[in-house]
Write a protein that holds these residues in place. Structure first.
Motif, PDB file in Angstrom:
ATOM      1  N   VAL A 159       6.627  25.636  23.692  1.00 46.39           N
ATOM      2  CA  VAL A 159       5.673  25.131  23.097  1.00 46.39           C
ATOM      3  C   VAL A 159       5.538  23.887  23.798  1.00 46.39           C
ATOM      4  O   VAL A 159       6.235  23.123  23.479  1.00 46.39           O
ATOM      5  CB  VAL A 159       5.982  24.971  21.351  1.00 46.39           C
ATOM      6  CG1 VAL A 159       4.726  24.358  20.710  1.00 46.39           C
ATOM      7  CG2 VAL A 159       6.271  26.247  20.966  1.00 46.39           C
ATOM      8  N   ASP A 212       2.071  21.046  24.865  1.00 46.50           N
ATOM      9  CA  ASP A 212       0.532  20.889  25.117  1.00 46.50           C
ATOM     10  C   ASP A 212       0.052  20.688  26.479  1.00 46.50           C
ATOM     11  O   ASP A 212      -1.043  20.679  26.953  1.00 46.50           O
ATOM     12  CB  ASP A 212       0.175  20.027  24.182  1.00 46.50           C
ATOM     13  CG  ASP A 212       0.638  18.672  24.086  1.00 46.50           C
ATOM     14  OD1 ASP A 212       1.751  18.416  24.227  1.00 46.50           O
ATOM     15  OD2 ASP A 212      -0.203  17.776  24.105  1.00 46.50           O
ATOM     16  N   GLU A 223       6.986  33.181  27.296  1.00 49.20           N
ATOM     17  CA  GLU A 223       5.755  33.286  26.365  1.00 49.20           C
ATOM     18  C   GLU A 223       5.286  31.747  26.252  1.00 49.20           C
ATOM     19  O   GLU A 223       5.914  30.677  25.568  1.00 49.20           O
ATOM     20  CB  GLU A 223       5.890  33.787  25.133  1.00 49.20           C
ATOM     21  CG  GLU A 223       4.754  33.996  24.299  1.00 49.20           C
ATOM     22  CD  GLU A 223       3.747  34.978  24.790  1.00 49.20           C
ATOM     23  OE1 GLU A 223       2.362  34.506  24.491  1.00 49.20           O
ATOM     24  OE2 GLU A 223       4.194  35.871  25.476  1.00 49.20           O
ATOM     25  N   LEU A 226       2.956  28.495  25.120  1.00 51.48           N
ATOM     26  CA  LEU A 226       2.144  28.510  23.855  1.00 51.48           C
ATOM     27  C   LEU A 226       1.662  26.877  23.877  1.00 51.48           C
ATOM     28  O   LEU A 226       2.490  26.066  24.189  1.00 51.48           O
ATOM     29  CB  LEU A 226       2.714  28.719  22.738  1.00 51.48           C
ATOM     30  CG  LEU A 226       2.199  28.480  21.408  1.00 51.48           C
ATOM     31  CD1 LEU A 226       0.935  29.580  21.423  1.00 51.48           C
ATOM     32  CD2 LEU A 226       2.910  28.876  20.322  1.00 51.48           C
ATOM     33  N   ASP A 262      -0.605  25.444  21.627  1.00 49.03           N
ATOM     34  CA  ASP A 262      -0.960  25.048  20.258  1.00 49.03           C
ATOM     35  C   ASP A 262       0.226  25.253  19.304  1.00 49.03           C
ATOM     36  O   ASP A 262       0.527  26.581  18.991  1.00 49.03           O
ATOM     37  CB  ASP A 262      -2.208  25.927  19.772  1.00 49.03           C
ATOM     38  CG  ASP A 262      -2.586  25.173  18.333  1.00 49.03           C
ATOM     39  OD1 ASP A 262      -2.088  24.424  17.699  1.00 49.03           O
ATOM     40  OD2 ASP A 262      -4.003  25.385  17.967  1.00 49.03           O
ATOM     41  N   ARG A 305       0.438  25.061  16.339  1.00 54.07           N
ATOM     42  CA  ARG A 305       0.193  25.676  15.010  1.00 54.07           C
ATOM     43  C   ARG A 305       0.269  27.050  15.029  1.00 54.07           C
ATOM     44  O   ARG A 305       0.612  27.705  13.890  1.00 54.07           O
ATOM     45  CB  ARG A 305      -1.349  25.340  14.683  1.00 54.07           C
ATOM     46  CG  ARG A 305      -1.548  23.767  14.487  1.00 54.07           C
ATOM     47  CD  ARG A 305      -3.071  23.683  14.195  1.00 54.07           C
ATOM     48  NE  ARG A 305      -3.856  23.870  15.572  1.00 54.07           N
ATOM     49  CZ  ARG A 305      -5.099  23.510  15.607  1.00 54.07           C
ATOM     50  NH1 ARG A 305      -5.831  23.005  14.670  1.00 54.07           N
ATOM     51  NH2 ARG A 305      -5.867  23.707  16.827  1.00 54.07           N
ATOM     52  N   GLU A 306       0.630  27.702  16.178  1.00 52.52           N
ATOM     53  CA  GLU A 306       0.624  29.101  16.409  1.00 52.52           C
ATOM     54  C   GLU A 306       2.166  29.101  16.588  1.00 52.52           C
ATOM     55  O   GLU A 306       2.647  30.588  17.028  1.00 52.52           O
ATOM     56  CB  GLU A 306      -0.061  29.641  17.709  1.00 52.52           C
ATOM     57  CG  GLU A 306      -1.557  29.342  17.354  1.00 52.52           C
ATOM     58  CD  GLU A 306      -2.332  29.754  18.729  1.00 52.52           C
ATOM     59  OE1 GLU A 306      -1.934  30.401  19.612  1.00 52.52           O
ATOM     60  OE2 GLU A 306      -3.504  29.334  18.834  1.00 52.52           O
ATOM     61  N   ALA A 307       2.881  28.426  16.772  1.00 53.12           N
ATOM     62  CA  ALA A 307       4.476  28.468  17.163  1.00 53.12           C
ATOM     63  C   ALA A 307       5.267  29.515  16.239  1.00 53.12           C
ATOM     64  O   ALA A 307       5.848  30.325  16.580  1.00 53.12           O
ATOM     65  CB  ALA A 307       5.198  27.234  17.020  1.00 53.12           C
ATOM     66  N   GLU A 343       4.458  31.998  14.131  1.00 53.80           N
ATOM     67  CA  GLU A 343       3.725  33.452  14.009  1.00 53.80           C
ATOM     68  C   GLU A 343       4.082  34.024  15.539  1.00 53.80           C
ATOM     69  O   GLU A 343       4.548  35.053  15.598  1.00 53.80           O
ATOM     70  CB  GLU A 343       2.210  33.135  13.922  1.00 53.80           C
ATOM     71  CG  GLU A 343       1.523  34.597  13.832  1.00 53.80           C
ATOM     72  CD  GLU A 343       0.004  34.516  13.939  1.00 53.80           C
ATOM     73  OE1 GLU A 343      -0.618  35.137  14.499  1.00 53.80           O
ATOM     74  OE2 GLU A 343      -0.305  33.765  12.969  1.00 53.80           O
ATOM     75  N   THR A 344       3.968  33.183  16.681  1.00 58.53           N
ATOM     76  CA  THR A 344       4.207  33.602  18.106  1.00 58.53           C
ATOM     77  C   THR A 344       5.753  33.895  17.948  1.00 58.53           C
ATOM     78  O   THR A 344       6.233  34.848  18.646  1.00 58.53           O
ATOM     79  CB  THR A 344       3.837  32.714  19.019  1.00 58.53           C
ATOM     80  OG1 THR A 344       2.358  32.412  18.817  1.00 58.53           O
ATOM     81  CG2 THR A 344       4.165  33.218  20.336  1.00 58.53           C
ATOM     82  N   ARG A 353       7.634  34.921  15.559  1.00 58.48           N
ATOM     83  CA  ARG A 353       7.945  36.003  14.844  1.00 58.48           C
ATOM     84  C   ARG A 353       7.768  37.342  15.637  1.00 58.48           C
ATOM     85  O   ARG A 353       8.276  38.242  15.777  1.00 58.48           O
ATOM     86  CB  ARG A 353       7.258  36.102  13.629  1.00 58.48           C
ATOM     87  CG  ARG A 353       7.771  35.179  12.713  1.00 58.48           C
ATOM     88  CD  ARG A 353       6.952  35.471  11.318  1.00 58.48           C
ATOM     89  NE  ARG A 353       7.537  34.437  10.026  1.00 58.48           N
ATOM     90  CZ  ARG A 353       6.860  33.553   9.585  1.00 58.48           C
ATOM     91  NH1 ARG A 353       5.448  33.733   9.947  1.00 58.48           N
ATOM     92  NH2 ARG A 353       7.372  32.832   8.698  1.00 58.48           N
ATOM     93  N   HIS A 379      -2.157  17.926  16.637  1.00 57.65           N
ATOM     94  CA  HIS A 379      -2.264  18.642  15.197  1.00 57.65           C
ATOM     95  C   HIS A 379      -1.010  18.912  14.562  1.00 57.65           C
ATOM     96  O   HIS A 379      -1.029  19.130  13.243  1.00 57.65           O
ATOM     97  CB  HIS A 379      -2.973  20.124  15.415  1.00 57.65           C
ATOM     98  CG  HIS A 379      -3.858  20.146  16.374  1.00 57.65           C
ATOM     99  ND1 HIS A 379      -5.121  19.529  16.040  1.00 57.65           N
ATOM    100  CD2 HIS A 379      -4.326  20.497  17.655  1.00 57.65           C
ATOM    101  CE1 HIS A 379      -5.897  19.714  17.048  1.00 57.65           C
ATOM    102  NE2 HIS A 379      -5.277  20.096  18.086  1.00 57.65           N
TER     103      HIS A 379
END
Length: 121
Positions: free
Chosen positions: A8, A10, A30, A32, A34, A36-38, A40-41, A43, A58
Motif C-alpha cells: 500500500v 501512493d 499486489e 495498491l 489507494d 481506502r481499498e487496503a 478489502e484487498t 481480505r 485520504h
C-alpha cells in the motif's frame, strides 16, 4: 509456492521500485495506491505480508494498521511500515498501532529486502 505481499503505497515510483524488487526476489505482489481499498484487498488477496506507507492521501497508514489488526482474519498478517517522516517517537507509534516492522525512506534496497524477509519470519 511464492509468498504473497500486499503493498500500500501512493507514490508511483516507490510502488514500482518495491514491486519490481520483490518480484525479482520471487514474491507474488499486489500493488495498491489507494489506502481506502487496503482492508478489502487484503481480505481478497490473503497476503503473507503487508507493506504499509504511513503517509497516504485520504486515510492514515497508522489508522489502516489499527483497522487491519482489529480484524480477526487479518490480524495474523505481519505489517512492515514504510515512511519518509521518521521523527522521534514515530517508530514507537507505528509499533503501538500493530506493525511488526519499520523502514524509513529513502529505502536502501538490500535493507528493504532484509526487512521484508525478517517481517515474514
Amino acid at each position: 509456492m511464492a509468498k504473497r505481499i500486499l503493498i500500500v503505497e501512493d507514490n508511483e515510483l516507490n510502488l514500482k521500485l518495491f514491486t519490481d524488487l520483490l518480484r525479482a526476489h520471487s514474491f507474488m505482489v499486489e500493488p495498491l495506491t489507494d489506502g481506502r481499498e487496503a482492508v478489502e484487498t487484503a481480505r481478497a488477496f490473503k497476503p503473507d505480508l503487508i507493506i504499509m506507507d504511513i503517509q497516504l492521501p485520504h486515510v492514515s497508514g497508522l489508522d489502516l494498521i489499527v483497522q487491519l489488526k482489529a480484524d480477526r482474519a487479518l490480524r495474523p498478517i505481519p505489517i512492515l511500515a514504510v515512511t519518509a517522516y521518521a521523527g522521534k517517537g514515530d517508530e514507537e507509534r507505528i509499533r503501538e498501532a500493530g506493525a511488526e516492522g519499520y523502514v524509513s525512506k529513502p529505502v536502501a534496497v538490500m535493507k528493504f529486502v532484509e526487512a521484508v524477509q525478517e517481517a515474514m519470519r
